[in-house]
Design a protein around this motif. Structure first.
Motif, PDB file in Angstrom:
ATOM      1  N   THR B 525      45.916  35.983  43.341  1.00  0.00           N
ATOM      2  CA  THR B 525      45.161  36.570  42.227  1.00  0.00           C
ATOM      3  C   THR B 525      44.001  35.653  41.834  1.00  0.00           C
ATOM      4  OG1 THR B 525      47.248  37.511  41.454  1.00  0.00           O
ATOM      5  CG2 THR B 525      45.398  37.547  39.908  1.00  0.00           C
ATOM      6  N   ASP B 526      44.298  34.342  41.732  1.00  0.00           N
ATOM      7  CA  ASP B 526      43.255  33.370  41.389  1.00  0.00           C
ATOM      8  C   ASP B 526      42.122  33.394  42.410  1.00  0.00           C
ATOM      9  OD1 ASP B 526      44.745  32.664  39.255  1.00  0.00           O
ATOM     10  OD2 ASP B 526      45.315  30.658  39.987  1.00  0.00           O
ATOM     11  N   MET B 527      42.513  33.501  43.695  1.00  0.00           N
ATOM     12  CA  MET B 527      41.521  33.532  44.773  1.00  0.00           C
ATOM     13  C   MET B 527      40.506  34.639  44.531  1.00  0.00           C
ATOM     14  SD  MET B 527      41.668  31.401  47.323  1.00  0.00           S
ATOM     15  CE  MET B 527      40.461  32.073  48.444  1.00  0.00           C
ATOM     16  N   PHE B 528      41.040  35.862  44.408  1.00  0.00           N
ATOM     17  CA  PHE B 528      40.140  37.011  44.262  1.00  0.00           C
ATOM     18  C   PHE B 528      39.375  36.943  42.943  1.00  0.00           C
ATOM     19  CE2 PHE B 528      42.866  39.048  47.565  1.00  0.00           C
ATOM     20  CZ  PHE B 528      41.851  39.233  48.494  1.00  0.00           C
ATOM     21  N   ALA B 529      40.063  36.460  41.886  1.00  0.00           N
ATOM     22  CA  ALA B 529      39.378  36.351  40.590  1.00  0.00           C
ATOM     23  C   ALA B 529      38.192  35.395  40.720  1.00  0.00           C
ATOM     24  CB  ALA B 529      40.355  35.863  39.532  1.00  0.00           C
ATOM     25  N   ALA B 530      38.423  34.260  41.371  1.00  0.00           N
ATOM     26  CA  ALA B 530      37.370  33.257  41.498  1.00  0.00           C
ATOM     27  C   ALA B 530      36.218  33.791  42.343  1.00  0.00           C
ATOM     28  CB  ALA B 530      37.944  31.987  42.117  1.00  0.00           C
ATOM     29  N   LEU B 531      36.562  34.472  43.467  1.00  0.00           N
ATOM     30  CA  LEU B 531      35.518  34.927  44.388  1.00  0.00           C
ATOM     31  C   LEU B 531      34.732  36.097  43.794  1.00  0.00           C
ATOM     32  CD1 LEU B 531      37.392  34.534  47.789  1.00  0.00           C
ATOM     33  CD2 LEU B 531      35.731  32.997  46.733  1.00  0.00           C
ATOM     34  N   LEU B 532      35.446  36.976  43.076  1.00  0.00           N
ATOM     35  CA  LEU B 532      34.748  38.092  42.427  1.00  0.00           C
ATOM     36  C   LEU B 532      33.864  37.558  41.295  1.00  0.00           C
ATOM     37  CD1 LEU B 532      37.532  40.796  42.421  1.00  0.00           C
ATOM     38  CD2 LEU B 532      35.265  40.996  43.463  1.00  0.00           C
ATOM     39  N   ASP B 533      34.395  36.599  40.560  1.00  0.00           N
ATOM     40  CA  ASP B 533      33.625  35.987  39.476  1.00  0.00           C
ATOM     41  C   ASP B 533      32.345  35.372  40.031  1.00  0.00           C
ATOM     42  OD1 ASP B 533      33.491  34.996  36.659  1.00  0.00           O
ATOM     43  OD2 ASP B 533      33.465  33.066  37.716  1.00  0.00           O
ATOM     44  N   ASN B 534      32.494  34.689  41.174  1.00  0.00           N
ATOM     45  CA  ASN B 534      31.344  34.065  41.816  1.00  0.00           C
ATOM     46  C   ASN B 534      30.309  35.121  42.217  1.00  0.00           C
ATOM     47  OD1 ASN B 534      30.034  31.724  43.292  1.00  0.00           O
ATOM     48  ND2 ASN B 534      30.387  33.148  44.983  1.00  0.00           N
ATOM     49  N   ALA B 535      30.809  36.230  42.808  1.00  0.00           N
ATOM     50  CA  ALA B 535      29.907  37.288  43.260  1.00  0.00           C
ATOM     51  C   ALA B 535      29.212  37.945  42.063  1.00  0.00           C
ATOM     52  CB  ALA B 535      30.678  38.318  44.076  1.00  0.00           C
ATOM     53  N   LEU B 536      29.971  38.125  41.002  1.00  0.00           N
ATOM     54  CA  LEU B 536      29.389  38.747  39.807  1.00  0.00           C
ATOM     55  C   LEU B 536      28.311  37.851  39.190  1.00  0.00           C
ATOM     56  CD1 LEU B 536      32.606  40.240  38.190  1.00  0.00           C
ATOM     57  CD2 LEU B 536      30.562  41.536  38.861  1.00  0.00           C
ATOM     58  N   ARG B 537      28.555  36.559  39.209  1.00  0.00           N
ATOM     59  CA  ARG B 537      27.613  35.615  38.602  1.00  0.00           C
ATOM     60  C   ARG B 537      26.353  35.467  39.428  1.00  0.00           C
ATOM     61  NH1 ARG B 537      29.773  32.416  34.569  1.00  0.00           N
ATOM     62  NH2 ARG B 537      32.054  32.405  34.523  1.00  0.00           N
TER      63      ARG B 537
END
Lengths: 151, 634
Positions: B525-537
């Motif tokens: 969950t952390d993985m996808f949260a971090a990567l999606l957060d990165n993509a969103l930013r």
């Protein structure tokens, strides 16, 4: 012992906290929450046990607390040791203890609950949040302790 | 007539017989015939002697001839005496005849046994018959020998001579057909049919050996490598013995034996022996009592003891191999071996020079044909270097683990301890702000407010950093059971948390069918949260009219799960491809944002703790793409 007394109230809270700065913040939060209570403050587990056991007559006349707010990281006797000691004393075991700490480590939370803590609150950074948290906490426990006890 | 022979006092013999004509005639005729006969007999004897050289008469024939001739002369003198009185002459002649006769008689007596032994003609006939019988037997024997020669299983017999320089077989038994695949008759006609089979590399040696045998009359002995007409190679052991005939001709008799099998066997045995002797591993053999029987060169290299030293001192393997082993352990080894099982171990041992080394020893029983333990085979390897390297590695990895644990603990504790003052700093700044805000306008001080702003701002930054460090450290260890988790389910659970952000940025999220991955659910969950957060930013398209789109895809192949998180933003400059994963490295490519840039670092820590890989690349279609792979193996 520091007494932070706003209004005379039958609701007594014992705060066990070694950091004076934190103790003061708790005082602010409770005052801002508007909940009437008497806050007693001791700085470590030893002192807290002495308070509860009325040792050496120092706390004569002070009522037993309705709720204990407990910090975990303290010198001499830490929160965990104090919690275990309280729950081992038959006459004290019924006093609810809420852990109030900076640590959000799961291990610490689990440990606290295993020692029969009644709740666990991570100290919020935001003062408004802190105030809200303290208001809910005190309201809840005041209500519980005022329910008629079963005989 | 000399006077000495005819003295006057004597009268001719004719007077004695009163010249009676019939008497004189009888005397003359009789004596002349006797003399004639006597002179003829020696001639016959001489002729006989000359023809029968095989008989040794020890010069008796000369005496015989002598006394017969003297007798003949006497008879002639009798005739002469009728008219001339040569009685002295006759007397001397008689004495001479007597002497020769006596000697002949004596010699005859001596030679009698020889004469008696001379075979009679009957005996000679018998002897001749005997001879014929022997001849027949000899032929019989020869036939027997030839058939024996023909029936030798792996050999053939031969006889040859040299005609000029060219060998010529006088005999060769039929075995040559089996061994060399050429007809015996053909070889008899042309020896080169056989000799041409010799390996050309041996021809010089063969010629030299042949010449030596001829010169020294010595035996010729050589192993010949011969190639049959059918192409098959054979090894022949050839032994010939020369003999010289009276005529000067030299004939060799010999036997050739097919030793191909033996040669191959010997070659094989030899190769095996070399393999054991030159083996880099120590090989040692003892009898069942533990007495040393064999050790190869490597054993000497390993232990410093030569075979002679070890053997002379009768050092048992107990001393050679396990000098540091307790008696009890050694007993256990013996018990195991006697039970017919192999024993393995790593022992520390002492070399001849006293230095210590580690060796890996494997001892196994060798069984004889009856299945009984006949000897013990020790294989020894010097593993000192490996052992040292192993120890070194263990020490280093222990030190590394300790350092890593110390560091984690230090970071953990300091993050925790930093959090408390950070939190209080924030709380008190807020408290102060509240008081300042309630001050009457007249007392407002701009300097006070600005200072307070900076305090609040840095307190917030400090708080964020401490929290990120805690999160980063926690990312290294699983927070739940490590098992194959369904990434689709994890993303579905994550979607509500992101919906606000997605809607705010008007971002489309496309999720393909994702594989399972070996990672605990909280960290996945952390993985996808971090990567999606990165993509969103960072993934907003440069053109504000283009809809931002984040696409997640993945597959599972060859034991690992792979995921791709793609945006359609402006991508990242190549020099930042690696730096984006560094802790607290935030790239100001999309302007300001609130994060500390810990997300990708946490993602890398999670992936690398599972021995996976994560990297970022620019999509050829534009935008950045983060790829991560996690292996199934734990």
């Amino acid at each position: 012992m520091t007494m932070l007394k706003d209004t005379p109230s039958p609701f007594d809270v014992l705060l066990v906290e070694d950091e004076l700065a934190d103790a003061r913040l708790v005082g602010f939060a409770i005052r801002q929450s508007g909940i009437a209570c008497t806050l007693h403050h001791v700085t470590d587990g030893h002192e807290a046990l002495a308070f509860l056991k009325r040792e050496a007559g120092r706390y004569d006349g002070v009522p037993q607390p309705d709720l204990i707010l407990l910090d975990l990281n303290m010198p001499r006797m830490n929160g965990g040791e104090f919690l275990a000691a309280v729950k081992a004393q038959e006459n004290l075991a019924s006093i609810p203890v809420v852990v109030l700490t900076t640590s959000a480590v799961e291990r610490d939370v689990e440990h606290a609950y295993r020692l029969h803590a009644s709740g666990y609150i991570t100290k919020p950074v935001d003062m408004d949040e802190f105030t809200t948290a303290m208001r809910h906490l005190l309201e809840y426990w005041r209500m519980l302790t005022r329910l008629p006890k079963k005989e | 007539m000399p006077d000495a022979l005819t003295p006057i006092t004597l009268i001719p013999h004719g007077y004695c017989i009163s010249w009676q004509p019939e008497l004189v005639a009888a005397f003359v005729i009789g004596n002349l015939l006797i003399a004639l006969a006597y002179f003829t007999i020696p001639l016959v004897i001489l002729r006989f002697i000359r023809q029968r050289r095989d008989i040794d008469f020890q010069h008796l024939h000369w005496l015989f001839a002598g006394f017969i001739i003297t007798c003949g002369i006497t008879h002639l003198l009798h005739v002469v005496e009728l008219w001339y009185p040569v009685y002295y002459l006759e007397a001397w002649m008689d004495i001479a005849t007597a002497l020769v006769s006596i000697i002949a008689a004596f010699m005859l007596w001596r030679i009698l046994p020889v004469l008696v032994s001379l075979p009679s003609s009957k005996q000679l006939i018998e002897a001749n018959q005997e001879l014929l019988k022997i001849g027949a037997e000899l032929r019989d024997r020869e036939t027997q020998l030839r058939s024996l020669g023909d029936s030798l299983p792996d050999s053939f017999l031969y006889q040859y001579t040299l005609e000029g320089d060219i060998p010529k077989f006088l005999y060769i038994s039929s075995g040559v057909e089996r061994i060399n695949a050429v007809k015996a008759e053909s070889v008899m006609l042309d020896a080169m049919l056989l000799l041409a089979q010799i390996d050309s590399r041996q021809l010089d040696e063969y010629a030299a050996g042949q010449a030596l045998s001829l010169r020294e009359s010595s035996d010729f002995d050589m192993a010949l490598h011969m190639r049959r007409p059918d192409g098959e190679w054979r090894w022949l052991q050839v032994r010939s013995r020369p003999r010289k005939k009276d005529s000067g001709q030299v004939i060799w008799d010999g036997i050739a034996t097919d030793i191909t099998d033996r040669h191959l066997f010997e070659t094989e045995i030899n190769r095996l022996a070399q393999a054991v002797e030159q083996n880099p591993a120590g090989v040692l053999i003892t009898d069942v009592n533990g007495s040393l029987e064999y050790m190869n060169a490597a054993c000497t290299r390993i232990s410093g003891y030569s075979f002679a030293e070890a053997y002379a001192k009768n050092r048992t393997p107990r001393e050679l191999i396990s000098s540091e082993m307790s008696d009890a352990d050694y007993g256990a080894v013996q018990t195991q071996l006697q039970a017919g099982r192999t024993w393995n171990g790593i022992l520390r041992n002492r070399r001849k020079d006293g230095s210590l080394y580690w060796e890996q020893v494997s001892v196994s029983p060798l069984f004889d044909n009856e299945g009984k333990v006949a000897s013990y085979l020790y294989l020894r390897l010097d593993v000192t270097e490996q052992k040292n390297a192993e120890n070194e590695l263990r020490l280093r990895s222990t030190a590394l683990e300790r350092a890593s644990a110390d560091l984690t603990r230090f970071a953990d504790v300091s993050a925790h301890h930093l959090m408390e003052p950070t939190r209080r700093l924030t709380s008190y700044a807020q408290q102060l702000r509240a008081r300042v805000d309630h001050l009457p306008d007249a007392m407002r001080d701009e300097e006070l407010r600005t200072s307070l702003n900076y305090i609040e701002q840095d307190a917030a930054r400090l708080r964020g950093m401490v929290r990120d460090v805690q999160l980063y450290l926690a990312a290294g260890t699983p927070r739940a059971e490590l098992r194959m988790e369904d990434a689709n389910a994890v993303l579905e659970a994550l979607r509500p948390r992101l919906s606000a952000q997605l809607q705010a940025g008007k971002v489309e999220l496309e999720v393909g069918i994702l594989p399972e991955v070996m990672l605990d659910r909280p960290r996945l969950t952390d993985m996808f949260a971090a990567l999606l957060d990165n993509a969103l930013r960072h993934g907003a398209p440069p053109d504000p009219d283009v809809t931002a789109r984040i696409r997640i895809s993945g597959e599972h192949e060859e034991g690992l799960s792979r995921f791709r998180i793609r945006d359609n933003g402006r991508g990242i400059p190549p020099e930042y491809l690696e730096r984006v994963f560094e802790i607290f490295e935030r790239l100001n490519v999309t302007g300001s944002d609130g994060g500390t840039g810990i997300g990708l670092s946490i993602a890398r820590r999670i992936v690398e703790s599972r021995h996976g890989r994560i990297w970022i690349e620019n999509d050829p279609d534009g935008g950045a793409m983060v790829v991560f792979e996690v292996p199934d193996s734990v």
